[in-house]
Write an enzyme that holds these catalytic residues in place. Structure first.
Site, short mmCIF file in Angstrom:
data_model
loop_
_atom_site.label_atom_id
_atom_site.label_comp_id
_atom_site.label_asym_id
_atom_site.label_seq_id
_atom_site.Cartn_x
_atom_site.Cartn_y
_atom_site.Cartn_z
N CYS A 84 0.81 -1.22 0.00
CA CYS A 84 0.00 0.00 0.00
C CYS A 84 0.84 1.27 0.00
O CYS A 84 0.32 2.36 -0.21
CB CYS A 84 -0.95 0.00 1.19
SG CYS A 84 -1.92 -1.50 1.31
N HIS B 245 -3.04 7.10 2.95
CA HIS B 245 -3.53 5.82 2.44
C HIS B 245 -4.91 5.55 3.06
O HIS B 245 -5.11 5.71 4.26
CB HIS B 245 -2.54 4.72 2.80
CG HIS B 245 -3.05 3.35 2.52
ND1 HIS B 245 -3.65 3.00 1.33
CD2 HIS B 245 -3.05 2.22 3.29
CE1 HIS B 245 -4.00 1.73 1.38
NE2 HIS B 245 -3.67 1.23 2.55
N ASN C 96 -10.12 -0.09 0.66
CA ASN C 96 -8.66 -0.01 0.60
C ASN C 96 -8.19 -0.54 -0.75
O ASN C 96 -8.33 -1.73 -1.03
CB ASN C 96 -8.10 -0.84 1.77
CG ASN C 96 -6.59 -0.85 1.81
OD1 ASN C 96 -5.92 -0.46 0.85
ND2 ASN C 96 -6.04 -1.29 2.93
O1 UT7 Z 1 -3.47 -1.19 3.81
C1 UT7 Z 1 -2.99 -1.72 4.99
C2 UT7 Z 1 -3.83 -2.88 5.32
N1 UT7 Z 1 -4.73 -2.90 6.35
C3 UT7 Z 1 -5.09 -2.02 7.30
O2 UT7 Z 1 -4.67 -0.92 7.38
C4 UT7 Z 1 -6.06 -2.49 8.32
C5 UT7 Z 1 -5.79 -1.95 9.69
N2 UT7 Z 1 -6.72 -2.52 10.65
C6 UT7 Z 1 -8.02 -2.20 10.68
O3 UT7 Z 1 -8.48 -1.40 9.90
C7 UT7 Z 1 -8.90 -2.82 11.76
O4 UT7 Z 1 -8.07 -3.51 12.69
C8 UT7 Z 1 -9.97 -3.80 11.19
C9 UT7 Z 1 -11.03 -3.01 10.46
C10 UT7 Z 1 -9.32 -4.79 10.23
C11 UT7 Z 1 -10.62 -4.58 12.31
O5 UT7 Z 1 -11.20 -3.69 13.25
P1 UT7 Z 1 -11.02 -3.95 14.82
O6 UT7 Z 1 -11.77 -2.91 15.50
O7 UT7 Z 1 -9.53 -4.05 15.04
O8 UT7 Z 1 -11.76 -5.32 15.00
P2 UT7 Z 1 -11.18 -6.73 15.50
O9 UT7 Z 1 -10.32 -7.35 14.45
O10 UT7 Z 1 -10.59 -6.55 16.87
O11 UT7 Z 1 -12.52 -7.57 15.62
C12 UT7 Z 1 -13.54 -7.21 16.55
C13 UT7 Z 1 -14.71 -8.16 16.39
C14 UT7 Z 1 -14.33 -9.63 16.39
O12 UT7 Z 1 -15.35 -10.33 17.06
P3 UT7 Z 1 -15.16 -10.79 18.58
O13 UT7 Z 1 -13.95 -11.68 18.60
O14 UT7 Z 1 -14.98 -9.52 19.36
O15 UT7 Z 1 -16.46 -11.49 18.87
C15 UT7 Z 1 -14.35 -10.01 14.93
O16 UT7 Z 1 -14.64 -11.37 14.73
O17 UT7 Z 1 -15.34 -7.92 15.12
C16 UT7 Z 1 -15.48 -9.17 14.41
N3 UT7 Z 1 -15.39 -8.89 12.99
C17 UT7 Z 1 -16.48 -8.63 12.23
N4 UT7 Z 1 -17.79 -8.54 12.53
C18 UT7 Z 1 -18.64 -8.25 11.52
C19 UT7 Z 1 -14.29 -8.84 12.21
N5 UT7 Z 1 -14.64 -8.56 10.95
C20 UT7 Z 1 -15.99 -8.42 10.93
C21 UT7 Z 1 -16.92 -8.11 9.94
N6 UT7 Z 1 -18.23 -8.03 10.27
N7 UT7 Z 1 -16.56 -7.87 8.65
#
Ligand code: UT7
Length: 314
Positions: A115, A241, A271
């Site tokens: 990215c 980004h 993204n």
């Molecule tokens: O270009 C560079 C590449 N990537 C990035 O920059 C991504 C950087 N990271 C992020 O943007 C965030 O960390 C995410 C958007 C990927 C995730 O957000 P988060 O607030 O860190 O969520 P999490 O991974 O801690 O997940 C929280 C909960 C989990 O459930 P439990 O374990 O709390 O029950 C996940 O299973 O959200 C759940 N979850 C979802 N729920 C509904 C994860 N993805 C989804 C989804 N829909 N799509």
């Protein structure tokens, strides 16, 4: 004396017409619009159908070249940033050279800094131009990330989209240019195998990438301000980004700047990796928001892990 300044002469873009909304995704994987939009800011993304990475890059470069209205014989480099070129060889950059009649004999190549790729392309093209005696360079960020997504993995498939953005750059001695590029090798938090082992999907530890992004982007902004001898208040726009609105909000807070200096279009595209910065730049340019003399900072971060930022004067 070597020219060290850089001006963006023109920009172009391509977004595939197929739009996939959060509601569309909620029909194929256990997710919902509320989660995606509140955790990321993403509402829609564009996915390729019959388009290829090359066809998107060609469309973006063609638009940028038309708008630049320059003598093509003065183009001295073509660099494409992408994580997944259509072919390992010939490169996308060589095919752009062939199909758009860029001069024979100039360096053309693809680079992969995930990215952060667009900034890497800009810095690479500038370095090549500085020794070439030619004035202009073509740089592109183009990605077909939808082809690397496991559509059963809700933690990644809702985040990414496809698209291409391009710019024609000019080497000069009036528009100040500073950059920071860096990497920290890590094969755990953001990985996409190339298919050699049957594995071909993106895997990510999102929370780790999030922390890395916020600290790295704000650090890169501060380094750029120091290199350019300007203050954050002097900057007209920050082009970050487009991965997550919460990352952009945290960076704005860390560098103590209002959020309206950070243009956001991830709601529309998700993204798009190396295409995200040029897609923002092009959209702002089309809206007439970028005026001569404005001071702009672009910063990307991503797999590698990599980061790359540039201070530009429009
Ligand atoms: O270009 C560079 C590449 N990537 C990035 O920059 C991504 C950087 N990271 C992020 O943007 C965030 O960390 C995410 C958007 C990927 C995730 O957000 P988060 O607030 O860190 O969520 P999490 O991974 O801690 O997940 C929280 C909960 C989990 O459930 P439990 O374990 O709390 O029950 C996940 O299973 O959200 C759940 N979850 C979802 N729920 C509904 C994860 N993805 C989804 C989804 N829909 N799509």
């Amino acid at each position: 004396m070597l020219k060290e300044g850089l001006r963006i002469v023109s920009t172009g873009h391509y977004a595939p017409p197929k739009v996939v909304t959060n509601d569309d995704l909620s029909k194929i994987v256990d997710t919902n619009d509320e989660w995606i939009s509140s955790r990321t800011g993403i509402r829609r993304r564009h996915f390729v159908e019959e388009q290829t990475n090359l066809s998107m890059a060609l469309a973006a470069v063609s638009e940028a070249l038309e708008r630049a209205d320059i003598d093509k014989s003065e183009i001295g480099a073509c660099i494409v940033a992408t994580v997944k070129p259509d072919n390992l060889t010939p490169s996308m950059a060589c095919m752009i050279q062939a199909k758009l009649g860029l001069p024979e004999g100039i360096p053309c190549m693809d680079i992969n800094a995930a990215c952060s790729g667009f900034t890497y392309a800009m810095v690479t093209a500038r370095g090549l131009l500085m020794q070439s005696g030619k004035k202009y360079g073509v740089i592109v960020g183009s990605e077909t990330l939808s082809r690397m997504l496991d559509m059963t993995d809700r933690s990644t498939c809702v985040l990414f989209g496809d698209g291409a953005g391009a710019a024609v750059i000019e080497l000069n001695d009036t528009n100040k240019f500073c950059y920071v590029l860096g990497s920290r090798g890590n094969d755990e938090v953001l990985v996409c195998p190339n298919g050699n082992t049957m594995e071909r999907f993106v895997h990510m530890v999102g929370s780790e990438v999030f922390k890395f992004a916020v600290s790295t982007v704000s650090k890169a902004v501060n380094e750029l301000l120091e290199k350019a001898s300007v203050s954050a208040d002097d900057i007209d726009y920050f082009i970050c980004h487009q991965a997550n609105l919460r990352i952009i909000e945290s960076v704005a807070k860390k560098v103590k700047q209002p959020l309206d200096k950070f243009y956001v279009n991830l709601d529309e595209y998700g993204n798009t990796s190396s295409a995200s910065i040029p897609l923002v730049m092009n959209e702002m340019n089309e809206k007439g928001m970028l005026k001569a003399g404005m001071k702009i900072i672009c910063v990307g971060f991503g797999g590698g892990l990599t980061w790359g930022g540039a201070y530009l004067e429009w």
